[in-house]
Design a protein around this motif. Structure first.
Motif, PDB file in Angstrom:
ATOM      1  N   PRO A 524       0.817  -1.226   0.000  1.00 26.55           N
ATOM      2  CA  PRO A 524       0.000   0.000   0.000  1.00 26.55           C
ATOM      3  C   PRO A 524       0.850   1.275   0.000  1.00 26.55           C
ATOM      4  O   PRO A 524       0.587   2.213  -0.761  1.00 26.55           O
ATOM      5  CB  PRO A 524      -0.832  -0.138   1.280  1.00 26.55           C
ATOM      6  N   ARG A 537      -7.782   7.281  -1.716  1.00 20.98           N
ATOM      7  CA  ARG A 537      -7.799   7.186  -0.264  1.00 20.98           C
ATOM      8  C   ARG A 537      -7.351   5.803   0.200  1.00 20.98           C
ATOM      9  O   ARG A 537      -7.264   4.869  -0.582  1.00 20.98           O
ATOM     10  CB  ARG A 537      -9.199   7.512   0.246  1.00 20.98           C
ATOM     11  N   SER A 538      -7.055   5.701   1.505  1.00 21.23           N
ATOM     12  CA  SER A 538      -6.412   4.500   2.043  1.00 21.23           C
ATOM     13  C   SER A 538      -7.219   3.235   1.761  1.00 21.23           C
ATOM     14  O   SER A 538      -6.666   2.178   1.475  1.00 21.23           O
ATOM     15  CB  SER A 538      -6.205   4.671   3.552  1.00 21.23           C
ATOM     16  N   ARG A 539      -8.552   3.313   1.828  1.00 19.21           N
ATOM     17  CA  ARG A 539      -9.356   2.116   1.590  1.00 19.21           C
ATOM     18  C   ARG A 539      -9.209   1.640   0.152  1.00 19.21           C
ATOM     19  O   ARG A 539      -9.014   0.446  -0.100  1.00 19.21           O
ATOM     20  CB  ARG A 539     -10.818   2.420   1.917  1.00 19.21           C
ATOM     21  N   ARG A 540      -9.336   2.574  -0.789  1.00 26.01           N
ATOM     22  CA  ARG A 540      -9.181   2.221  -2.190  1.00 26.01           C
ATOM     23  C   ARG A 540      -7.754   1.756  -2.477  1.00 26.01           C
ATOM     24  O   ARG A 540      -7.527   0.833  -3.271  1.00 26.01           O
ATOM     25  CB  ARG A 540      -9.528   3.444  -3.050  1.00 26.01           C
ATOM     26  N   ALA A 542      -5.756   0.194  -0.373  1.00 23.77           N
ATOM     27  CA  ALA A 542      -5.607  -1.164   0.140  1.00 23.77           C
ATOM     28  C   ALA A 542      -6.201  -2.189  -0.834  1.00 23.77           C
ATOM     29  O   ALA A 542      -5.655  -3.284  -1.013  1.00 23.77           O
ATOM     30  CB  ALA A 542      -6.275  -1.287   1.507  1.00 23.77           C
ATOM     31  N   GLU A 543      -7.315  -1.835  -1.480  1.00 24.86           N
ATOM     32  CA  GLU A 543      -7.913  -2.744  -2.461  1.00 24.86           C
ATOM     33  C   GLU A 543      -6.979  -2.953  -3.652  1.00 24.86           C
ATOM     34  O   GLU A 543      -6.819  -4.078  -4.126  1.00 24.86           O
ATOM     35  CB  GLU A 543      -9.255  -2.176  -2.940  1.00 24.86           C
ATOM     36  N   ARG A 544      -6.356  -1.865  -4.107  1.00 28.50           N
ATOM     37  CA  ARG A 544      -5.434  -2.006  -5.230  1.00 28.50           C
ATOM     38  C   ARG A 544      -4.193  -2.804  -4.838  1.00 28.50           C
ATOM     39  O   ARG A 544      -3.666  -3.585  -5.635  1.00 28.50           O
ATOM     40  CB  ARG A 544      -5.021  -0.615  -5.727  1.00 28.50           C
ATOM     41  N   GLU A 546      -4.166  -5.211  -2.712  1.00 30.28           N
ATOM     42  CA  GLU A 546      -4.585  -6.619  -2.693  1.00 30.28           C
ATOM     43  C   GLU A 546      -4.621  -7.193  -4.107  1.00 30.28           C
ATOM     44  O   GLU A 546      -4.238  -8.350  -4.337  1.00 30.28           O
ATOM     45  CB  GLU A 546      -5.969  -6.716  -2.033  1.00 30.28           C
TER      46      GLU A 546
END
Length: 580
Positions: A524, A537-540, A542-544, A546
């Motif tokens: 990340p 943003r941090s959530r998006r 983290a998805e990338r 992954e």
């Protein structure tokens, strides 16, 4: 040294009577040497007599049969071996001789390149990429006072002349100085030119600036008052352009959207201004259909109000660089206003038909994503080709980063360009383009990469070990290391390594002046640095991360197979699997 007998010549001025002669018998001197004999009277230095004696060498008939070192010289033949060159030395099996390859420059002393003491007949192969016109060969028997035979067989070789231009480099020096570095002398002349941001041809500044003959490896000075990233140097031979370099691009940033104005001054202090464009020098107050003519009055006001940078000034004229950003912003403001009005009208029309609204929103979302992809950040990925498994891992990482979106450049996908341009030229072009577009250079550390870096850091004066024609990492170290040593790396470079392949403390301390991430555990943070200010943003994020981790997993499993498993894992050293 041989013992020779030299008898001085008794020659005196008429005011100094001849009182005798002196015979020097049996003193040591080298073959072909120049011996100076100096005599004086008592008291010392009142009268002097100086004599210079040139001793014979192996070409003299009186010594050819008496001096052993003159009996047999190595016989040298140069022949072709495909594209390469073969040196054949035909001597007796027990004769020892020296062989030296050197660059014979017109200015300054010769520069040794390779030397070795050999025995018996030898055949030595030279790579065709090492040939330059001033490469000379010297051979001699390993005997006292031996005569050295020198030949320079590549002066007219077309391959040597092509290699010479490929090896030439332009270097920017402090205080407006610059230098052309090359192994041999070049019959060249240099001119300054203006490179516009739109990527058109570089427009020569001759006149008003003159052409200048270039002396290789000699410091020259720009005739400018200040530097500018759009000012480039063109080097030509016989009106053929050989190389072009925008030397200020690294220190002053990428090319700017500036307009270059040429001021011409007359004898009665009356002058005129024109803008340098591909079609010629356009007068500012003309009715031509060019950008400079449309903005002529505004540009003239900018010069008078001091908003333009003066690059050159003389009695005949001046050069001005005027920023065009504010005019571009005004034009885009009108475009955006028109787009907003059009969007409002379309929105009102779509409200009348609610059913197509969902389809319109989906289309708008796809357009936004496509726009973001077109503005994606550039990243240049550099790695050491340790072995095939590690290259597959690098390819998987590069493919995954392209989905973020990122525009990734890696030598693994550019083998044809590498073969045509050479690893160093390819790296120069990619690095310049990446940094000009605000991108970042990624150094992917592996055991082989760390070993190459330590070779350069431990002994910067010795030549690095040989590398493959596609090894851009080894070729790039000559430019990457100076950026770190001179403090230019932060903001331009980022480092990374794989958890199981390299311990954290193995990365040399010099490279820790920039962020260095462990993959895949710190994906990340790594992706956030790569995407820069446009990172989600941090959530998006983290998805990338992954997604990238899942894409890397098959290559990681193949690379880090346990010992004894079928196939080979990633190598743990620079010689673990060299690609050819």
């Amino acid at each position: 040294m041989r013992r020779l007998t030299v008898t001085s010549v008794c020659v005196w001025p008429s005011t100094w009577p001849c009182t005798g002669s002196i015979v020097f018998d049996c003193f040591e001197a080298a073959l072909g040497a120049e011996v100076q004999i100096w005599s004086y009277t008592q008291p010392r230095y009142q009268k002097e007599l100086n004599l210079t004696q040139q001793l014979p060498d192996c070409r003299g008939l009186e010594v050819q049969d008496n001096i052993q070192s003159c009996w047999a010289l190595p016989w040298l033949n140069v022949s072709a071996d495909g594209e390469d060159v073969r040196l054949v030395l035909d001597v007796s099996e027990e004769q020892r001789f020296g062989l030296s390859l050197y660059w014979n420059q017109d200015q300054g002393p010769i520069k040794p390149w390779w030397h070795s003491n050999l025995t018996g007949p030898q055949t030595i192969t030279l790579n065709h990429t090492d040939l330059v016109p001033c490469l000379c060969i010297q051979v001699w028997p390993l005997e006292p006072d031996s005569v050295r035979t020198s030949i320079c067989p590549f002066r007219e070789d077309p391959r040597a002349h092509r290699n010479l231009w490929r090896a030439a480099r332009l270097q920017l020096l402090p205080s407006r100085g610059w230098r052309l570095d090359a192994p041999c002398s070049l019959p060249a002349e240099a001119t300054l030119c203006w490179q516009a941001l739109d990527g058109g041809p570089c427009l020569p500044l001759v006149p008003p600036l003159p052409r200048e003959n270039v002396t290789v490896n000699k410091v020259l000075e720009f005739p400018l008052r200040k530097g500018h990233p759009n000012v480039c140097v063109q080097v030509s031979t016989w009106e053929k352009l050989q190389m072009q370099e925008c030397l200020w691009a690294d220190s002053l940033g990428p090319l700017k959207d500036d307009m270059l104005l040429v001021e011409t001054r007359g004898p009665q202090d009356n002058g005129s201004l024109c803008a340098l464009e591909p079609s010629g020098c356009t007068p500012l107050l003309s009715r031509a259909s060019t950008r400079a003519a449309r903005l002529g009055e505004q540009l003239l006001q900018d010069v008078q109000s001091g908003q333009c940078l003066q690059l050159w000034d003389s009695d005949l004229g001046a050069l001005w660089a005027c920023p065009m950003d504010k005019y571009i912003h005004q034009r885009w403001a009108l475009v955006w206003l028109a787009c907003l009005l059009l969007a409002a009208v379309l929105f009102l029309l779509l409200l009348l038909k609610m059913n197509p609204v969902k389809g319109w929103l989906r289309l708008l979302k796809e357009n936004i994503r496509a726009g973001a992809a077109s503005r994606s950040r550039a990243a240049l990925l550099l790695y050491s080709a340790d072995d095939a498994s590690f290259e597959r891992l690098v390819g998987a990482l590069a493919s995954a980063l392209c989905q973020l979106p990122l525009r990734v450049a890696v030598d693994l996908w550019s083998r044809r360009d590498l073969s045509a341009q050479g690893a160093l030229a390819w790296f120069h072009a990619q690095r310049r383009q990446t940094l000009q577009e605000g991108g970042v250079v990624v150094l992917l550390f592996s055991p082989g990469a760390v070993a190459l870096c330590r070779e350069w850091l431990q002994d910067a004066t010795s030549a690095p070990r040989a590398h493959g024609p596609h090894d851009a990492f080894a070729a790039s170290l000559s430019c990457v290391l100076p950026d770190f040593l001179q403090g230019r790396a932060p903001g331009r470079y980022v480092g990374a390594y794989f958890d199981k392949l390299l311990p954290a403390d193995a990365v040399p301390a010099l490279f820790r002046s920039v962020p260095v991430f462990s993959l895949p555990s710190q994906l990340p943070d790594f992706l956030g640095i790569l995407q820069g200010p446009t990172a989600p943003r941090s959530r998006r994020l983290a998805e990338r991360a992954e997604q990238v981790s899942r894409a890397l997993q098959p290559a990681l499993d193949s690379c880090f197979r346990p010992p004894g498993a079928l196939g080979t894992g990633c190598g743990m050293g620079p010689e673990a699997g060299v690609r050819t």
